[in-house]
Design an enzyme around this catalytic site. Structure first.
Site, mmCIF file in Angstrom:
data_model
loop_
_atom_site.group_PDB
_atom_site.id
_atom_site.type_symbol
_atom_site.label_atom_id
_atom_site.label_comp_id
_atom_site.label_asym_id
_atom_site.label_seq_id
_atom_site.Cartn_x
_atom_site.Cartn_y
_atom_site.Cartn_z
ATOM 1 N N HIS A 182 1.018 -1.099 0.183
ATOM 2 C CA HIS A 182 0.160 -0.135 0.177
ATOM 3 C C HIS A 182 1.413 1.640 0.235
ATOM 4 O O HIS A 182 0.457 2.018 -1.349
ATOM 5 C CB HIS A 182 -0.895 0.222 1.737
ATOM 6 C CG HIS A 182 -1.923 -1.411 1.287
ATOM 7 N ND1 HIS A 182 -2.180 -2.671 2.411
ATOM 8 C CD2 HIS A 182 -2.492 -1.583 0.665
ATOM 9 C CE1 HIS A 182 -3.388 -2.783 2.651
ATOM 10 N NE2 HIS A 182 -3.864 -2.542 1.264
ATOM 11 N N LYS A 227 -17.219 -5.584 8.135
ATOM 12 C CA LYS A 227 -16.059 -6.272 7.405
ATOM 13 C C LYS A 227 -15.430 -6.721 8.209
ATOM 14 O O LYS A 227 -14.518 -7.721 8.267
ATOM 15 C CB LYS A 227 -14.952 -5.569 6.193
ATOM 16 C CG LYS A 227 -15.802 -5.433 4.798
ATOM 17 C CD LYS A 227 -14.209 -5.097 3.585
ATOM 18 C CE LYS A 227 -14.740 -5.232 2.837
ATOM 19 N NZ LYS A 227 -13.741 -4.927 2.233
ATOM 20 N N ARG A 247 -1.560 -6.271 -8.181
ATOM 21 C CA ARG A 247 -0.633 -6.810 -8.061
ATOM 22 C C ARG A 247 -0.255 -8.464 -8.747
ATOM 23 O O ARG A 247 0.760 -8.551 -9.653
ATOM 24 C CB ARG A 247 -0.748 -7.362 -6.831
ATOM 25 C CG ARG A 247 -1.081 -6.405 -5.594
ATOM 26 C CD ARG A 247 -0.819 -7.053 -4.271
ATOM 27 N NE ARG A 247 -2.633 -7.965 -4.240
ATOM 28 C CZ ARG A 247 -3.084 -8.152 -3.128
ATOM 29 N NH1 ARG A 247 -2.476 -8.223 -2.117
ATOM 30 N NH2 ARG A 247 -4.698 -8.697 -3.484
ATOM 31 N N SER A 263 -2.724 -8.249 2.981
ATOM 32 C CA SER A 263 -3.264 -7.870 4.529
ATOM 33 C C SER A 263 -3.808 -8.945 5.345
ATOM 34 O O SER A 263 -3.065 -8.998 6.216
ATOM 35 C CB SER A 263 -4.395 -6.803 4.587
ATOM 36 O OG SER A 263 -3.794 -5.521 4.428
HETATM 37 O O1 PNS Z 1 -9.281 -3.157 0.611
HETATM 38 P P1 PNS Z 1 -10.250 -3.537 -0.846
HETATM 39 O O2 PNS Z 1 -11.076 -4.051 0.831
HETATM 40 O O3 PNS Z 1 -10.040 -4.005 -1.841
HETATM 41 O O4 PNS Z 1 -11.046 -2.043 -1.062
HETATM 42 C C1 PNS Z 1 -12.462 -2.121 -1.093
HETATM 43 C C2 PNS Z 1 -13.150 -1.107 -1.406
HETATM 44 C C3 PNS Z 1 -13.392 0.103 0.047
HETATM 45 C C4 PNS Z 1 -13.109 -0.207 -2.164
HETATM 46 C C5 PNS Z 1 -14.455 -1.537 -1.875
HETATM 47 O O5 PNS Z 1 -15.164 -2.104 -1.086
HETATM 48 C C6 PNS Z 1 -15.565 0.205 -1.796
HETATM 49 O O6 PNS Z 1 -15.609 1.279 -2.787
HETATM 50 N N1 PNS Z 1 -16.207 -0.171 -0.933
HETATM 51 C C7 PNS Z 1 -17.323 1.195 -0.733
HETATM 52 C C8 PNS Z 1 -18.884 0.683 -1.710
HETATM 53 C C9 PNS Z 1 -19.041 0.828 -2.763
HETATM 54 O O7 PNS Z 1 -19.045 1.989 -3.647
HETATM 55 N N2 PNS Z 1 -19.487 -0.014 -3.319
HETATM 56 C C10 PNS Z 1 -19.086 -0.138 -4.815
HETATM 57 C C11 PNS Z 1 -18.452 -0.047 -5.533
HETATM 58 S S1 PNS Z 1 -18.124 -1.123 -7.576
#
Ligand code: PNS
Length: 173
Positions: A16, A40, A89, A127
């Site tokens: 990150h 989560k 990645r 993570s």
């Molecule tokens: O680190 P992560 O868990 O891969 O991040 C995922 C994240 C936070 C980017 C994604 O879950 C998100 O954007 N959530 C917010 C809700 C949202 O907008 N959902 C529709 C996205 S397609």
């Protein structure tokens, strides 16, 4: 140009941080946006994750840390971001990231997703794996910032030696 770098960051890894460093060089401002989603079931609280990110990213002048809930595209608008930055990645990340990018494009066509690759050295770091390795007593040297490693070890030790656990394990006198 303002970009947001969204994620769960539970916890922050050197992968990150590598992406934050690369992003900070390309965009005028980079907002690290931590998702507020207790469902989560994160190991670290939101406050802990904000703290760790603030400390680790303090060296970058144009980077700030924030949290959000709800739709990412709505949050992007509130901070006037036109870019969503995500790291890829390996090919295995691609399908999920493509789906999310296209969905975000449908929800907010004015916001563009930009993918960047972290350094090869971090291409296998996640993570989830880092948490598992520390819980099982392995070394994560070089994979997460030192400040994160300290907090992770303290948290894992606290879980292993919690009063409940130790009292139930205590032998009768
Ligand atoms: O680190 P992560 O868990 O891969 O991040 C995922 C994240 C936070 C980017 C994604 O879950 C998100 O954007 N959530 C917010 C809700 C949202 O907008 N959902 C529709 C996205 S397609």
């Amino acid at each position: 140009m303002i970009a947001i770098y969204p994620g769960t960051f539970d916890p922050l890894t050197n992968g990150h941080l590598d992406l934050i460093s690369r992003g900070s060089k390309i965009f005028d401002q980079l907002v690290i946006a931590i998702l507020r989603n207790p469902a989560k079931n994160p190991l670290f609280s939101l406050e802990e994750r904000i703290d760790m990110l603030r400390e680790a990213a303090s060296q970058f002048e144009n980077v700030r840390v924030d949290s959000f809930e709800g739709l990412l595209v709505d949050y992007a608008q509130t901070v006037h971001a036109s870019i969503i930055l995500r790291g890829i990645r390996a090919i295995s990340d691609y399908e999920y990231e493509l789906q999310m990018a296209l969905m975000n494009r449908k929800l907010g066509p004015q916001i563009e997703t930009v993918f960047m690759m972290p350094a090869e050295a971090f291409s296998y770091v996640s993570s989830r794996l880092v948490k598992e390795i520390v819980q099982l007593g392995g070394s994560v040297e070089g994979l997460i910032p030192e400040l994160v490693e300290k907090r992770l070890r303290t948290k894992v030790d606290g879980m292993t030696h919690s009063p409940r656990r130790s009292s139930s394990n205590r032998r009768p006198k």
